[in-house]
Design an enzyme around this catalytic site. Structure first.
Site, PDB file in Angstrom:
ATOM      1  N   ASP A  69      37.710  51.606  23.026  1.00 56.16           N
ATOM      2  CA  ASP A  69      38.558  52.367  23.942  1.00 56.16           C
ATOM      3  C   ASP A  69      39.537  51.473  24.702  1.00 56.16           C
ATOM      4  O   ASP A  69      40.337  51.976  25.496  1.00 56.16           O
ATOM      5  CB  ASP A  69      37.709  53.213  24.914  1.00 56.16           C
ATOM      6  CG  ASP A  69      36.712  52.391  25.716  1.00 56.16           C
ATOM      7  OD1 ASP A  69      36.091  51.467  25.150  1.00 56.16           O
ATOM      8  OD2 ASP A  69      36.533  52.668  26.924  1.00 56.16           O
ATOM      9  N   HIS A 145      30.188  42.321  31.679  1.00 56.25           N
ATOM     10  CA  HIS A 145      30.075  43.492  30.815  1.00 56.25           C
ATOM     11  C   HIS A 145      29.230  43.148  29.594  1.00 56.25           C
ATOM     12  O   HIS A 145      28.822  42.001  29.417  1.00 56.25           O
ATOM     13  CB  HIS A 145      31.486  43.953  30.418  1.00 56.25           C
ATOM     14  CG  HIS A 145      31.550  45.360  29.911  1.00 56.25           C
ATOM     15  ND1 HIS A 145      30.870  46.404  30.496  1.00 56.25           N
ATOM     16  CD2 HIS A 145      32.212  45.908  28.846  1.00 56.25           C
ATOM     17  CE1 HIS A 145      31.118  47.516  29.815  1.00 56.25           C
ATOM     18  NE2 HIS A 145      31.923  47.242  28.816  1.00 56.25           N
ATOM     19  N   ASP A 213      36.275  46.429  31.931  1.00 53.39           N
ATOM     20  CA  ASP A 213      35.099  47.165  32.391  1.00 53.39           C
ATOM     21  C   ASP A 213      34.126  46.155  32.971  1.00 53.39           C
ATOM     22  O   ASP A 213      33.961  45.075  32.413  1.00 53.39           O
ATOM     23  CB  ASP A 213      34.419  47.851  31.215  1.00 53.39           C
ATOM     24  CG  ASP A 213      35.262  48.922  30.550  1.00 53.39           C
ATOM     25  OD1 ASP A 213      36.392  49.154  30.962  1.00 53.39           O
ATOM     26  OD2 ASP A 213      34.784  49.523  29.588  1.00 53.39           O
ATOM     27  N   HIS A 271      38.707  54.809  34.527  1.00 47.92           N
ATOM     28  CA  HIS A 271      37.645  54.673  33.525  1.00 47.92           C
ATOM     29  C   HIS A 271      36.503  55.648  33.823  1.00 47.92           C
ATOM     30  O   HIS A 271      35.329  55.286  33.792  1.00 47.92           O
ATOM     31  CB  HIS A 271      37.123  53.225  33.478  1.00 47.92           C
ATOM     32  CG  HIS A 271      36.435  52.891  32.174  1.00 47.92           C
ATOM     33  ND1 HIS A 271      35.073  52.976  32.019  1.00 47.92           N
ATOM     34  CD2 HIS A 271      36.936  52.487  30.981  1.00 47.92           C
ATOM     35  CE1 HIS A 271      34.756  52.612  30.774  1.00 47.92           C
ATOM     36  NE2 HIS A 271      35.868  52.305  30.130  1.00 47.92           N
TER      37      HIS A 271
END
Lengths: 310, 310
Positions: A69, A145, A213, A271
């Protein structure tokens, strides 16, 4: 004097699993005429087209990490730039593993790009310089992450120091750019006028931090302290704090706490997990901790406004 | 008895360079409850969602070739199926070079699929069987393009032969499926009743041929003769015949000529160059040669109707 344009368009605000009407991560940073793309989820080229962006003007793409993504729209963008006759170099910054992914796909499609594509592997070290040009300096922020992941700190290059009106007549024309750049003035007879007497303080370079992220990273505080705009992922609400921890994402409250501690100018959330129909709940949770918060919207543009000390 | 559902949804009708509102190639073939995806350009998962398709029900994806506008949506679809908890096997059929492209990206994202993904390399030989199940038989059609490229012929499995009402009482129940499958009836005393006396001719299996991307291929005539529905790319009009030749695409007139020679039931055009604002001109050019022609629309569904001999 009007400030140069410095703003962020959030092309997608969704998480890994796309929700109807919410697209995967991609942001367009517009800095004084330069266009920088941050992440490039599937369909980013369509979002750019819908936003009316001439994406031939994008000079740099920064990819935070290799979850789909955040990068699956890159090959389509590279290919469309080629088909549209691009000749200017495109810089792609990303994890080292991105390069063979690009290469194998160009080879499979027998595409020989008409423009140079320069790949810059990102070294995941906090504060490492990623790029610098006449408009911005880009610095690496290390995320926490499931995959190696970096955020980016965009900082305007310092503006020239404005000359003081009363002193300007004393400065020979050929010395002016040096003085605006901060040099003292030396006269042939040995006299010196210190720069501080000749110029005003220029406006502070504005800063934008992109953090996605990631689980919360307290070590980032020093790097993002006082930034004018902080984008921080907020995939879940506190109710799903455990899920956030497992998947190494953040809750809206965690993003807001970081913004509060870092004393940023404004916080932008994004997000969002597809389970949230809209971002109201996430926004409310964050605002309870840090009021200067917005929930990013697909296709909306947010100016990076110099943080006012209140 | 109502015929089983057999239809095609054209999810995208654009060519390599996406045009506003026209998406890259992807088609969903619905055959008696089975879903088969043909090509998977960038954003196909969003198109499927917009079409209200439960894409967990897609059992097979067929990729014609490795130009980005035909496969760049595949990784996103594979990943979303994983995130949505798919457990059923997914069959992916495509050029052999597609497999390492999938593998390298699964590895880079450290994705360990929760469902089995079986890759079937396609051998580009006219008439080679690509797949067969209880609903359809899929056969390879060799296209003529800048990259190795195949089309696909979808043919329904033959329906059971309907029993003749007058003869049905003579057939023991445990023999009925054998007779419906075409066997003669043998009695213990040695008598034989030929199947033709026991059953009617079943409806002819319907056939759908998908031909994209390709220059005209006269060698295909035998394979696609009399198909009920022919999808054929029509990237350009005759005015750009030279460009079509260079890029190994077809004009609308060429597609129509093939449809006429093959005497197909209906012709569906697609893969329109972004230079055409709408498909009117392409459609008119084709209809002048073969009147039973439609221009595919993004998101529209076309039934595969048994060709009527006029």
């Amino acid at each position: 004097m009007a400030k140069p344009r410095f703003e962020v368009t959030t092309l997608g605000t969704g998480a890994a699993l796309p929700a109807r009407g919410r697209y995967p991560t991609a942001q367009l940073v517009h800095a004084n005429g330069g266009l920088y793309l941050l992440d490039c989820g599937e369909g980013t080229q369509e979002r750019l087209r819908n936003a009316g962006t001439n994406f031939m003007r994008i000079g740099h793409v920064f990819i935070s990490h290799l979850h789909g993504d955040h990068y699956l729209g890159l090959m389509g963008l590279i290919s469309s730039m080629h088909l549209m006759g691009r000749t200017a170099k495109l810089h792609v910054h990303g994890p080292p593993d991105l390069q063979p992914i690009i290469d194998i796909q160009l080879r499979a499609s027998q595409t020989y790009l008409r423009y140079p594509l320069e790949f810059h592997p990102i070294h995941p070290t906090n504060g490492a310089p990623a790029w610098s040009d006449e408009r911005v300096r880009v610095t690496v922020l290390v995320m926490r992450h499931r995959l190696p992941c970096t955020g980016f700190l965009f900082e305007e290059q310092p503006a020239p120091r404005p000359l003081r009106k009363d002193m300007a007549p004393l400065i020979p024309h050929f010395k002016r750019s040096a003085v605006k750049a901060g040099e003292d003035l030396l006269f042939p007879d040995g006299r010196i006028i210190a720069n501080a007497e000749l110029t005003h303080e220029p406006p502070k370079p504005r800063r934008y931090a992109f953090c996605s992220d990631t689980a919360p990273v307290p070590e980032l505080l020093e790097m993002i302290a006082g930034v004018d705009l902080l984008y921080h992922e907020a995939t879940f609400t506190e109710q799903l704090a455990r899920r956030a921890k497992e998947t190494m994402h953040s809750t809206a409250a965690q993003a807001a706490s970081l913004a509060l501690q870092a004393d940023v100018g404004h916080l932008l959330l994004g997000h969002f997990s597809s389970r949230y129909k809209d971002a109201e709940e996430l926004l409310a949770e964050a605002r309870a901790i840090f009021s200067r918060t917005s929930a990013s919207e697909d296709g909306a543009t947010y100016p990076v406004i110099e943080r006012t000390i209140v």
